[in-house]
Design a protein around this motif. Structure first.
Motif, PDB file in Angstrom:
ATOM      1  N   UNK A   1      51.642 -16.844  35.421  1.00  0.00           N
ATOM      2  CA  UNK A   1      52.337 -15.956  34.510  1.00  0.00           C
ATOM      3  C   UNK A   1      53.324 -16.751  33.656  1.00  0.00           C
ATOM      4  N   UNK A   2      53.548 -16.283  32.439  1.00  0.00           N
ATOM      5  CA  UNK A   2      54.480 -16.928  31.527  1.00  0.00           C
ATOM      6  C   UNK A   2      55.832 -16.240  31.648  1.00  0.00           C
ATOM      7  N   UNK A   3      56.860 -17.010  31.950  1.00  0.00           N
ATOM      8  CA  UNK A   3      58.183 -16.433  32.130  1.00  0.00           C
ATOM      9  C   UNK A   3      58.854 -16.267  30.777  1.00  0.00           C
ATOM     10  N   UNK A   4      59.543 -15.138  30.555  1.00  0.00           N
ATOM     11  CA  UNK A   4      60.281 -14.958  29.304  1.00  0.00           C
ATOM     12  C   UNK A   4      61.395 -15.994  29.174  1.00  0.00           C
ATOM     13  N   UNK A   5      61.758 -16.311  27.942  1.00  0.00           N
ATOM     14  CA  UNK A   5      62.824 -17.265  27.677  1.00  0.00           C
ATOM     15  C   UNK A   5      64.137 -16.515  27.514  1.00  0.00           C
ATOM     16  N   UNK A   6      65.077 -16.771  28.416  1.00  0.00           N
ATOM     17  CA  UNK A   6      66.396 -16.156  28.262  1.00  0.00           C
ATOM     18  C   UNK A   6      67.047 -16.676  26.993  1.00  0.00           C
ATOM     19  N   UNK A   7      67.727 -15.772  26.281  1.00  0.00           N
ATOM     20  CA  UNK A   7      68.236 -16.106  24.951  1.00  0.00           C
ATOM     21  C   UNK A   7      69.628 -15.522  24.761  1.00  0.00           C
ATOM     22  N   UNK A   8      70.540 -16.324  24.210  1.00  0.00           N
ATOM     23  CA  UNK A   8      71.893 -15.861  23.924  1.00  0.00           C
ATOM     24  C   UNK A   8      71.998 -15.413  22.474  1.00  0.00           C
ATOM     25  N   UNK A   9      72.656 -14.256  22.279  1.00  0.00           N
ATOM     26  CA  UNK A   9      72.902 -13.737  20.939  1.00  0.00           C
ATOM     27  C   UNK A   9      74.015 -12.699  21.022  1.00  0.00           C
TER      28      UNK A   9
ATOM     29  N   UNK B   1      64.281 -15.117  13.277  1.00  0.00           N
ATOM     30  CA  UNK B   1      65.499 -15.556  13.963  1.00  0.00           C
ATOM     31  C   UNK B   1      65.231 -16.783  14.824  1.00  0.00           C
ATOM     32  N   UNK B   2      66.140 -17.754  14.765  1.00  0.00           N
ATOM     33  CA  UNK B   2      66.068 -18.966  15.578  1.00  0.00           C
ATOM     34  C   UNK B   2      67.330 -19.035  16.427  1.00  0.00           C
ATOM     35  N   UNK B   3      67.147 -19.246  17.705  1.00  0.00           N
ATOM     36  CA  UNK B   3      68.285 -19.198  18.629  1.00  0.00           C
ATOM     37  C   UNK B   3      68.583 -20.544  19.266  1.00  0.00           C
ATOM     38  N   UNK B   4      67.766 -21.562  18.989  1.00  0.00           N
ATOM     39  CA  UNK B   4      67.952 -22.844  19.630  1.00  0.00           C
ATOM     40  C   UNK B   4      69.209 -23.559  19.153  1.00  0.00           C
ATOM     41  N   UNK B   5      69.832 -24.291  20.039  1.00  0.00           N
ATOM     42  CA  UNK B   5      70.945 -25.191  19.719  1.00  0.00           C
ATOM     43  C   UNK B   5      72.100 -24.460  19.021  1.00  0.00           C
TER      44      UNK B   5
END
Length: 214
Positions: free
Chosen positions: A2-10, A206-210
């Motif tokens: 299974x592919x785990x979702x990527x936790x994301x801060x916003x 939307x880009x959330x990296x770095x």
């Protein structure tokens, strides 16, 4: 595997998936106030109650929101039970009445690509994706639709019967595909100024990296 979702801060929140964060970007683009996972509840009839933590609460619209990447990820029984007022999710702001339906739970899938333009003479606007809306009326749960436009959300609760407060679930009779399907904007308050289309684009891009802002 299974592919785990990527936790994301916003916006000061740690979202369980990037898809949830993209919908938060979408709400912000349309100036729709939202709360992320404000409270969990036990839903369902006595003896079958289960914990449920909805993804969003929209206080002005008086709607709970569930975000799922695919229909296969949904716990259909849990969502139908959550849509039944007397043993489902509470409504802190009071019922959201649309005609004789209580609009209860909005189900959002992947952020759709919105490009086409519908032209019908005086009524011209962008083609809108429609999203699944669970509503309650006289002991029954229906799947209708919801459309985002320049004014916010337009709710259309009439749809296929998906359950009752027996409780029984009839998901196969809902009468429409789950998820994001295209419907002519002119039929549902067209998005003349493109605000909704812009919100979909902002959410998709939307880009959330770095620490980048979306």
């Amino acid at each position: 595997m299974s592919i785990r979702p990527i936790e994301t801060s916003y916006a000061g929140h740690r979202f369980r998936s990037r898809l949830e964060a993209r919908w938060a970007v979408f709400f912000d683009s349309l100036r729709i106030k939202w709360e992320y996972e404000p409270q969990g509840y036990a839903v369902g009839p006595e003896g079958r109650r289960r914990p449920y933590l909805p993804d969003f609460w929209l206080p002005k619209e008086k709607l709970w929101v569930e975000v799922k990447g695919t229909e296969e990820q949904m716990d259909v029984e849990l969502l139908v039970h959550a849509a039944i007022p007397h043993f489902g999710l509470p409504n802190p702001a009071g019922p959201c009445w649309i005609s004789d339906h209580q609009a209860r739970l909005l189900i959002l899938g992947p952020i759709p690509l919105v490009e086409a333009v519908h032209d019908a003479g005086e009524l011209a606007g962008y083609v809108h994706p429609a999203h699944a809306l669970l509503s309650f009326r006289k002991g029954d749960v229906f799947q209708g639709s919801a459309v985002f436009n320049s004014h916010g959300i337009e709710l259309l609760p009439e749809g296929g019967l998906v359950g009752n407060d027996g409780p029984e679930v009839f998901w196969h009779t809902r009468g429409s595909d789950w998820g994001n399907w295209l419907t002519p904007g002119a039929a549902m308050n067209p998005d003349h100024d493109g605000r909704a289309q812009g919100a979909y684009r902002a959410a998709r891009s939307a880009r959330f990296e770095h620490g980048e802002r979306p």
